[in-house]
Scaffold this motif. Structure first.
Motif, PDB file in Angstrom:
ATOM      1  N   GLU A   1      -6.362   0.913   1.857  1.00 14.41           N
ATOM      2  CA  GLU A   1      -5.780   0.152   0.772  1.00 14.41           C
ATOM      3  C   GLU A   1      -4.618  -0.475   1.354  1.00 14.41           C
ATOM      4  O   GLU A   1      -3.868  -1.262   0.548  1.00 14.41           O
ATOM      5  CB  GLU A   1      -5.535   1.214  -0.376  1.00 14.41           C
ATOM      6  CG  GLU A   1      -6.707   2.093  -0.759  1.00 14.41           C
ATOM      7  CD  GLU A   1      -6.355   2.876  -1.999  1.00 14.41           C
ATOM      8  OE1 GLU A   1      -7.331   3.391  -2.740  1.00 14.41           O
ATOM      9  OE2 GLU A   1      -5.278   3.580  -2.097  1.00 14.41           O
ATOM     10  N   GLY A   2      -3.781  -0.018   2.246  1.00 14.17           N
ATOM     11  CA  GLY A   2      -2.572  -0.385   2.631  1.00 14.17           C
ATOM     12  C   GLY A   2      -2.670  -1.458   3.706  1.00 14.17           C
ATOM     13  O   GLY A   2      -1.580  -2.354   3.827  1.00 14.17           O
TER      14      GLY A   2
ATOM     15  N   LEU B   1       1.609  11.479   3.613  1.00 18.38           N
ATOM     16  CA  LEU B   1       0.997  11.388   4.743  1.00 18.38           C
ATOM     17  C   LEU B   1       2.146  11.026   5.812  1.00 18.38           C
ATOM     18  O   LEU B   1       3.230  10.582   5.509  1.00 18.38           O
ATOM     19  CB  LEU B   1       0.510   9.866   4.381  1.00 18.38           C
ATOM     20  CG  LEU B   1      -0.618   9.384   5.081  1.00 18.38           C
ATOM     21  CD1 LEU B   1      -1.812  10.356   4.845  1.00 18.38           C
ATOM     22  CD2 LEU B   1      -0.974   7.924   4.584  1.00 18.38           C
TER      23      LEU B   1
ATOM     24  N   GLY C   1       0.793  -1.131   0.121  1.00 20.87           N
ATOM     25  CA  GLY C   1       0.026  -0.074   0.039  1.00 20.87           C
ATOM     26  C   GLY C   1       0.895   1.189  -0.081  1.00 20.87           C
ATOM     27  O   GLY C   1       2.029   1.165  -0.488  1.00 20.87           O
ATOM     28  N   CYS C   2       0.205   2.142   0.532  1.00 21.58           N
ATOM     29  CA  CYS C   2       0.933   3.750   0.376  1.00 21.58           C
ATOM     30  C   CYS C   2       2.016   3.635   1.298  1.00 21.58           C
ATOM     31  O   CYS C   2       2.147   3.363   2.448  1.00 21.58           O
ATOM     32  CB  CYS C   2      -0.107   4.782   0.944  1.00 21.58           C
ATOM     33  SG  CYS C   2       0.509   6.210   1.456  1.00 21.58           S
ATOM     34  N   MET C   3       3.179   4.321   0.595  1.00 16.80           N
ATOM     35  CA  MET C   3       4.485   4.248   1.392  1.00 16.80           C
ATOM     36  C   MET C   3       4.715   5.697   1.877  1.00 16.80           C
ATOM     37  O   MET C   3       5.430   6.047   2.467  1.00 16.80           O
ATOM     38  CB  MET C   3       5.574   4.111   0.479  1.00 16.80           C
ATOM     39  CG  MET C   3       5.822   2.771   0.025  1.00 16.80           C
ATOM     40  SD  MET C   3       7.426   2.403  -0.757  1.00 16.80           S
ATOM     41  CE  MET C   3       7.131   0.491  -1.205  1.00 16.80           C
ATOM     42  N   THR C   4       3.723   6.370   1.656  1.00 20.15           N
ATOM     43  CA  THR C   4       3.419   7.818   2.482  1.00 20.15           C
ATOM     44  C   THR C   4       4.247   9.054   1.819  1.00 20.15           C
ATOM     45  O   THR C   4       4.234  10.275   2.257  1.00 20.15           O
ATOM     46  CB  THR C   4       3.665   7.968   3.826  1.00 20.15           C
ATOM     47  OG1 THR C   4       5.378   7.829   4.044  1.00 20.15           O
ATOM     48  CG2 THR C   4       3.186   6.761   4.667  1.00 20.15           C
TER      49      THR C   4
END
Lengths: 127, 488
Positions: free
Chosen positions: B101-102, B256, A69-72
């Motif tokens: 999603e993660g 983020l 998923g998102c690695m930020t």
């Protein structure tokens, strides 16, 4: 896979899976590709395909690709994390097709740094 | 090495595990918190841990999660519900999407833990239909958890039953408010109702219901695995743990971040965010989305937690941080948020429906150079009235962007109203684009790009803009190679 039927079962499964993963990371190059909506939108899938293709061309046979998923790091998408056996994982950002192929030719094949390396700026709580 | 500024608890697995592989999640001690709770614990024990941890709702309200659970647990009913609020709608906020999603399994696990604690057997995720990938991964997680015997009937042979279904929101912002969300889940219009009764006593279909935000839930498995004392050792006196923020706007490191409560605004903006790009001056940051307020360079040393943000006329909200630099006009920013809330009000109560419209009209007048000092007083008076009288949290916080910018940027409002100038150079009606005679070399480029042909001048002669005809598009400024054209 059979159902997990007790907490002992769960812990056993967990331990086995952990040692499997550890063994894998000792032998294999693990490439994690950031594929949340944002990563996909900025070309993450294209980067993964380019890397897979280049890995095949270069004849490197111990690479495992993982979709994560998102690695930020929105500012540097698309991003991938490469973990070479025995080395700290590194995150590479702002990849395009060319950058993805370079990454395979230089870092995956020879361990030479290339492109944009994103410094890790967090401490992660691991359970 | 200097300690890292960020600490990742809620986002611990994002980017590290394959979200569509349950085994990856189990490998990082996934479902262990649920398994030990239902095997060796008691519902009261889980609630006690949650209370002790000091975890507060991450959706924005900041209500202590354990206390909320205790209310629902104490209410007797034949059916109770756990609802995950995944109706993320704040402009510039995307942490819930990133989590779903993660690391979707952590949400599934946490919902089951909540179900065990309060005595619910059904969980519902209310998620925006605009998040197709999050929905896909969530559905896969739920199915996999069922296949592995971690959801469904008689989980791990303990007799505990819990299953999860999804409900899709159609994208109405107000449906993130828990009572409107419940109405929408029941198939009615997404309109809030007055509390009490609180959902913990009468919520979904009139049954005791816990509504928890995605990020709140993501914190729960680590709390149970590592202990409430560990969690409450992080953060400030009244705000424990970490908060995920979405840094957006005029900031170098858009992304983020997850930081311990109590970190200062300056550390977030300058050390983690890298400051404003292109050497611009940091001006303000909007926290709490359209319901929040602006913090400014004067608040750089403020430790960020629930109470400090409220004390400064803003709020935690879901964690969007929209950064603004010297080129942003604060009146225009307030107008932007009011434009959003005016569209998104459900229209049920008068203060919100008509109040937002009137606030927006006044802001439009001011940005067009037709504002008066009376308008400024009216903004404040009307804003205060809406805060006091609106039906739900949406309406009660809707005037915040106006009230907080007018308080902290009074000079800028006055410049619009009294001097008829927009200091940031944003409000088109108040701008003049002029050619500096001393810098103009007469290259004619500007007159050639001008879409309305309002620039006159001869080759090698100084050019002049006809102010009456100029539409202030700025094409000439971009075209000029001698920096001879300026906005003022």
């Amino acid at each position: 896979m059979a159902k997990i039927t007790s907490i002992a079962d769960l812990k056993k499964f967990q331990q086995e899976y952990r040692s499997l993963k550890e063994a894998r990371s000792r032998e294999k190059i693990i490439v994690s590709v950031s594929l949340a909506t944002c990563g996909i939108a900025s070309g993450g899938n294209m980067v993964m395909e380019a890397m897979k293709d280049e890995v095949a061309r270069q004849g490197i046979d111990n690479v495992e690709f993982i979709r994560v998923g998102c690695m930020t790091y929105c500012h540097s998408e698309p991003t991938v994390e490469v973990s070479l056996p025995g080395r700290e994982p590194l995150v590479f950002g702002k990849l395009d097709e060319n950058g993805a192929r370079q990454l395979v030719q230089k870092y995956l094949k020879k361990g030479e740094l290339t492109g944009t390396v994103i410094p890790v700026n967090y401490t992660r709580v691991e359970l | 090495m200097e300690p890292k500024k960020q600490l990742r608890i809620a986002t611990r697995n994002c980017g590290f595990i394959d979200p569509e592989n349950i085994e990856d999640y189990i490998g990082v001690r996934g479902y262990e918190a649920l398994a030990s709770a239902i095997t060796n614990g008691t519902p009261a024990g889980v609630i006690e841990q949650m209370k002790k941890s000091g975890l507060r709702g991450r959706g924005g309200g900041g209500f202590p999660t354990g206390v909320k659970w205790a209310f629902a647990a104490a209410n007797q009913a034949d059916q109770k519900y756990v609802v995950c609020n995944a109706d993320e709608g704040d402009p510039g906020a995307f942490m819930d999407r990133a989590l779903l999603e993660g690391d979707p399994h952590s949400i599934v696990e946490a919902m089951a833990i909540c179900g065990y604690a309060i005595g619910a057997s059904i969980g519902v995720v209310y998620i925006r239909a605009e998040y197709p990938l999050a929905i896909k991964r969530l559905i896969k997680s739920i199915e996999d958890a069922r296949d592995y015997g971690l959801l469904g009937r008689n989980i791990l042979g303990t007799g505990f039953n819990f299953d999860i279904e999804l409900k899709y929101g159609a994208g109405a912002f107000v449906c993130g408010e828990e009572t409107a969300l419940i109405r929408s889940m029941e198939g009615s219009r997404g309109e809030p109702y007055t509390k009490p009764p609180f959902p913990a006593s009468a919520g979904y279909w009139g049954k005791p219901t816990i509504v928890n935000n995605v990020e709140t839930l993501a914190n729960i498995p680590p709390i149970l695995v590592k202990g409430a004392d560990w969690f409450s050792s992080i953060g400030t006196e009244n705000s424990k743990g970490t908060k995920v923020f979405a840094l957006a706007g005029k900031i170098t490191n858009v992304g983020l971040i997850e930081v311990p409560m109590g970190i200062t605004l300056g550390e977030i903006i300058f050390e983690i965010g890298g400051g404003c790009p292109n050497g611009k001056q940091f001006k303000a940051v909007q926290t709490g989305g359209p319901s929040g307020g602006a913090l400014t360079s004067r608040d750089i040393d403020v430790p960020i937690d629930y109470d400090n943000l409220i004390a400064r006329g803003s709020m935690m909200g879901s964690g969007g941080m929209i950064v603004m630099d010297e080129d942003n006009c604060m009146v225009d920013v307030a107008k932007f948020f009011l434009d959003f809330t005016m569209d998104e009000t459900c229209g049920k109560c008068t203060p919100c429906r008509i109040g937002s419209k009137r606030l927006h009209e006044i802001l439009c007048r001011i940005t067009q150079g037709e504002g008066t000092l009376e308008d400024m007083e009216n903004l404040q008076c009307l804003g205060a009235t809406i805060k006091d009288t609106a039906l739900c949290g949406f309406g009660q916080t809707m005037p915040n962007p106006v009230l907080s910018t007018i308080r902290t940027f009074m000079d800028e409002y006055r410049a619009h109203v009294v001097d008829k100038k927009c200091p940031a150079g944003v409000c088109v009606s108040l701008l003049e684009i002029v050619i500096l005679a001393e810098s103009c070399v007469g290259c004619t480029l500007c007159s050639r790009v001008c879409p309305v042909n309002c620039i006159s001048g001869t080759v090698k002669g100084v050019h002049v803009i006809d102010q009456a005809a100029c539409i202030k598009c700025g094409a000439c400024i971009d075209a000029c190679k001698f920096q001879a054209i300026v906005k003022r």
